[in-house]
Design a protein around this motif. Sequence first.
Motif, PDB file in Angstrom:
ATOM      1  N   ALA A 109       0.845  -1.198   0.000  1.00 14.45           N
ATOM      2  CA  ALA A 109       0.000   0.000   0.000  1.00 14.45           C
ATOM      3  C   ALA A 109       0.879   1.246   0.000  1.00 14.45           C
ATOM      4  O   ALA A 109       1.699   1.443   0.899  1.00 14.45           O
ATOM      5  N   LEU A 110       0.704   2.094  -1.017  1.00 13.34           N
ATOM      6  CA  LEU A 110       1.548   3.280  -1.146  1.00 13.34           C
ATOM      7  C   LEU A 110       0.891   4.535  -0.592  1.00 13.34           C
ATOM      8  O   LEU A 110       1.584   5.449  -0.160  1.00 13.34           O
ATOM      9  N   THR A 111      -0.423   4.591  -0.620  1.00  9.98           N
ATOM     10  CA  THR A 111      -1.119   5.794  -0.187  1.00  9.98           C
ATOM     11  C   THR A 111      -1.979   5.478   1.031  1.00  9.98           C
ATOM     12  O   THR A 111      -2.234   4.311   1.352  1.00  9.98           O
ATOM     13  N   PRO A 147      -5.267   5.939   1.400  1.00  8.82           N
ATOM     14  CA  PRO A 147      -6.434   5.138   1.011  1.00  8.82           C
ATOM     15  C   PRO A 147      -6.081   3.675   0.753  1.00  8.82           C
ATOM     16  O   PRO A 147      -6.879   2.788   1.058  1.00  8.82           O
ATOM     17  N   ASP A 148      -4.890   3.432   0.188  1.00 10.99           N
ATOM     18  CA  ASP A 148      -4.474   2.047  -0.015  1.00 10.99           C
ATOM     19  C   ASP A 148      -4.349   1.316   1.318  1.00 10.99           C
ATOM     20  O   ASP A 148      -4.748   0.152   1.449  1.00 10.99           O
ATOM     21  N   VAL A 149      -3.764   1.974   2.315  1.00 11.50           N
ATOM     22  CA  VAL A 149      -3.621   1.376   3.641  1.00 11.50           C
ATOM     23  C   VAL A 149      -4.996   1.094   4.245  1.00 11.50           C
ATOM     24  O   VAL A 149      -5.240   0.022   4.813  1.00 11.50           O
ATOM     25  N   THR A 150      -5.902   2.040   4.118  1.00 13.94           N
ATOM     26  CA  THR A 150      -7.242   1.854   4.667  1.00 13.94           C
ATOM     27  C   THR A 150      -7.947   0.675   4.018  1.00 13.94           C
ATOM     28  O   THR A 150      -8.599  -0.134   4.697  1.00 13.94           O
ATOM     29  N   HIS A 193       2.928   2.354  11.021  1.00 12.43           N
ATOM     30  CA  HIS A 193       4.117   2.519  10.178  1.00 12.43           C
ATOM     31  C   HIS A 193       3.731   2.594   8.701  1.00 12.43           C
ATOM     32  O   HIS A 193       4.359   3.339   7.928  1.00 12.43           O
ATOM     33  N   ALA A 194       2.712   1.815   8.299  1.00  8.47           N
ATOM     34  CA  ALA A 194       2.273   1.884   6.901  1.00  8.47           C
ATOM     35  C   ALA A 194       1.692   3.260   6.587  1.00  8.47           C
ATOM     36  O   ALA A 194       1.934   3.811   5.496  1.00  8.47           O
ATOM     37  N   ILE A 195       0.932   3.834   7.523  1.00  7.69           N
ATOM     38  CA  ILE A 195       0.367   5.174   7.327  1.00  7.69           C
ATOM     39  C   ILE A 195       1.483   6.204   7.226  1.00  7.69           C
ATOM     40  O   ILE A 195       1.470   7.092   6.350  1.00  7.69           O
ATOM     41  N   GLU A 196       2.459   6.103   8.111  1.00  8.49           N
ATOM     42  CA  GLU A 196       3.563   7.064   8.094  1.00  8.49           C
ATOM     43  C   GLU A 196       4.339   6.966   6.781  1.00  8.49           C
ATOM     44  O   GLU A 196       4.725   7.977   6.181  1.00  8.49           O
ATOM     45  N   ARG A 197       4.561   5.732   6.313  1.00  5.08           N
ATOM     46  CA  ARG A 197       5.265   5.549   5.041  1.00  5.08           C
ATOM     47  C   ARG A 197       4.438   6.101   3.889  1.00  5.08           C
ATOM     48  O   ARG A 197       4.972   6.719   2.963  1.00  5.08           O
ATOM     49  N   ALA A 198       3.115   5.883   3.925  1.00  6.27           N
ATOM     50  CA  ALA A 198       2.246   6.387   2.853  1.00  6.27           C
ATOM     51  C   ALA A 198       2.237   7.913   2.835  1.00  6.27           C
ATOM     52  O   ALA A 198       2.249   8.534   1.763  1.00  6.27           O
ATOM     53  N   ARG A 199       2.213   8.519   4.028  1.00  8.55           N
ATOM     54  CA  ARG A 199       2.244   9.990   4.074  1.00  8.55           C
ATOM     55  C   ARG A 199       3.556  10.523   3.506  1.00  8.55           C
ATOM     56  O   ARG A 199       3.576  11.525   2.768  1.00  8.55           O
ATOM     57  N   LEU A 200       4.663   9.870   3.858  1.00  9.15           N
ATOM     58  CA  LEU A 200       5.955  10.295   3.329  1.00  9.15           C
ATOM     59  C   LEU A 200       5.985  10.133   1.812  1.00  9.15           C
ATOM     60  O   LEU A 200       6.487  11.006   1.090  1.00  9.15           O
ATOM     61  N   TYR A 201       5.448   9.040   1.332  1.00  9.71           N
ATOM     62  CA  TYR A 201       5.394   8.821  -0.110  1.00  9.71           C
ATOM     63  C   TYR A 201       4.548   9.893  -0.792  1.00  9.71           C
ATOM     64  O   TYR A 201       4.921  10.421  -1.852  1.00  9.71           O
ATOM     65  N   ASP A 202       3.406  10.203  -0.179  1.00 12.52           N
ATOM     66  CA  ASP A 202       2.544  11.233  -0.760  1.00 12.52           C
ATOM     67  C   ASP A 202       3.258  12.577  -0.830  1.00 12.52           C
ATOM     68  O   ASP A 202       3.142  13.313  -1.823  1.00 12.52           O
TER      69      ASP A 202
END
Length: 713
Positions: A325-327, A329-332, A465-474
Motif C-alpha cells: 500500500a503506497l497511499t 487510502p491504499d492502507v485503509t 508505520h504503513a500510514i507514516e510511510r504512505a504519508r511520506l510517499y505522498d
Amino acid sequence: MSTPPPGPGRTSHDLPGDRRGPAGRPGSRGQQAHCDARSPAETSTPASWHVDGPTPLAPDANTFDHLLLALDAACVGVWDWDVAGGTLRWDRRTAELHGIGLDAFDGTMEAFLALVHPSDAPNIQARIAMALASGGCILEEYRVMRPDGSHAWLQGRGRTITDTTGQIVRLAGVCADTTELRHEREQAGRAMQHVSDGVAVYDNEGRFVFVNAVASRLLGYDPSELLGKPMWDVYPEIIGSAFEKLYLQARRTQVPGGFEGYYGPLAGYFEVRLFPAPDGMTVYFRNVDDRRRAEAQRAELIRSLSSALDRARKLFDITAALGQALTVPDVTDAVARAARDDLGADVAAIILIGEEGRLCMVGPTTQPKQVNRVLERISGRAATATSDVLRTAHARFDASRAEYLADYPHVGALLEMAGLGRMAHLPMIISGRPIGVILLGWASEQIFDTDERAFLTTLAGHCAHAIERARLYDRQLSVTEALQQAILPRHLPTVAGVDLTARYLPAGRDVDVGGDWYDALALPDDSLMLIVGDVGGHGLRAATVMAELKHAARAYAMLGQSPAAITGQLSASLTASGSEVYATAVVVCLNVTNQMLTWSCAGHPPPLVLDGASPAFLEEVHGPILGAVDNLVYRQDTMALPPGARLLLYSDGLVERRDTSISDRLDFLSAVAAGANTMGLDAACDRLLDEVAGPSGREDDLCLLAADLLDIR
C-alpha cells in the motif's frame, strides 16, 4: 464363616451364595449370609438340613462307608457336633489335621478351641453363634497349634441340621488342610501390594476380600475397615452408578470390562478394569486426574499454538498487504480487507490527526459510502472513544453496544444506524505520539480475549508505520510531481501552418515519477524547435536532472544552435555534472516556411513521419545516449516534408515492454499510427495511448509530442 482373602490379616468371611437384595444386587445390607453349595436349580430349597430321626448322616451304611473312604483319600476330615449334648465327634483324619490322635480328643468344644490359635478362636466362636442363631452354613479358616510348635491352616465347612420342629440340633461338616493354598494366596497378595494400580477383590456377595495398599490409599480406608464388608455398605453412592452396572454385567456375563469416568465420593477421575471369576471379581483401578490434566494442558497448548500460528499467518498476510500500500487510502483498504476476511469485522475506518489537530476519517473504498458517513459522524463528535483513545494512547475494546453507550450515550442512534454491536478503537503510535485511530466494528456482541487484544494492538502498530510511510510517499510524490509539472510546458506555442498537441502519462502508482519531458519552442526565424527527452530512473533525482536538461536545451535553441549542436551541448553538460544517471533526447527543428525538417537523435527512439498512409521512422542519424562519450560530435540530417505530413516524437515508455521486443513494438506503433492518420491530431494521440500504451502494464512514464503540417498554400 468365610474364605480368607489372598493376603495377611483376614481370617474369615461369609460363604458365597446366591443371595440378592433390592434390584438384584448381591450382598445388600441388613441380610444374613447362608451357605448354598447346590446347583442353581436347587437354590429354592432351605439352607439347613432337616432330619426326622436322631441320625444326622445318610442312613445307608454302605454309602456312608464309601463317602468316608473318598473323604479320607482326599485328606478331608469329618466332624459332627451335637448342640444339645455338647458332644463334638471327629474322625481320625480330623484329629490328625489338628495335630493329635483321635484317642487324645475328649469330644468337647473346649478341647477343640484349645487347639486353635488364640487369635482365631474368637472368630470361630462368633461364626458358630451366628449359625446357631439364624441357621445356615459355616466356612472358616483358622490356625491350629501343633505339639511341635508349628501351626497349620485348616478350613472348616459345615451346615446346621434341624429336627421336625425346626430346632437346630446339630452342626456337621468337613475340614481340610489349606496351609499350602494359604501360602500361595499370601504370596499372591504380597505381589499385589507392589502393583501400581489399586486392586480390590470381591466375593460373589460383593464383599471386600482383599485390597492392596494402593487401593486402600485411593479408597481412603484401612484394609481392616473394608475386608468382609459389602461395597454397597462402604460406598452407597455406587448404587445405580456406571460402576455398579458394569460390575453386575461382568458378573452375569463373566466377560471382563472397563470404563473411565468421574467418581464423586473420591472426587476424581478413575480408570476401572473388571475381571470376573466364578467365585468373585477382581477390580483394578487407578486415579487418572494427572493424566487427564496433562491431556487437557496438552490440548490447551495445541489450541494456543494453533491460535498463535493462525494469528501469525493473519498478521503476515496483513503486513504483506500493507507493504504494497503506497497511499493512505491504499492502507485503509488493506486494513478493511484484513478486518473483514481475517477478523470477521463488518466495518473499518482510519481516523488521522490532520493539520492543526483536526481529525480526518479515511473510509475504505470497498465500504458503502453511507456507512463511511455514519462512521465519520461517530468519530467526529467531541466526546467519543476516538478522542479519548488519542488522548490516552490506550486501546479501547467494547464487547457490546451497551458497554460503549455507557460512556457515550449521545451516539446511540448512530450505532443503531451502523448496526454495530461491539467496537475496537486502536491507537496508531509513531515515536510515542498518536497519529490516528483504527476503528473496527462488529454487528454481533463478543468478548475480546487477551490474545485477540494483543493481536489487534500489534496490527495497529503495523498500520501506523504503513500510514507514516504512505504519508511520506505522498509528500515526496507531490514534490516530484509538482517539479515535473513545472518542467513540462503549460501551453504549446501557436505557429502558423503547424498544429501541435502533447500527452504525458506518469508510471503506475507503485513507481516513482520518472524523468520524461517534452518542449516546443517558437524561434525568432519562424522555425519551431521540438524536443523529447528521457532521464533514466525515477524520483526526485531524475526530475532534477530532467529540469537541468530541459532548461539547457531551451537556452541553446534560443541561441540559434542546430539540433546536432544542442545534443552535443546536452551531452557535455551531463558529463561535466558528474551525474551517474543517463539520458536520451531527440531534437527536431522544423522550418515552417520551406517545410524542411532537421533532427538529431541521442539514444532515443526515432521520430515517426506519416506521409499520407505511409509511416517511416527517421533512423538515418542515431548517436549514443547523452553523457556516454566525452566531447562527442553528434550528427544531424535534413529532409523535406510534404504538406499534410504528421510527425510523432515520443519517449520509450510508449513502446517498450519487458516481454516484447522493441522491433515488434515499433512495428505496432507504426501500424496504429497509420490507421489513425485520417483522424484529427488529438483523436489520433488518444488512440495511440489507448492501443499502444494501454491502460495497464506500463513500468515507465511516457511523453508524446505530435505535429501536423497544414497545407496553407
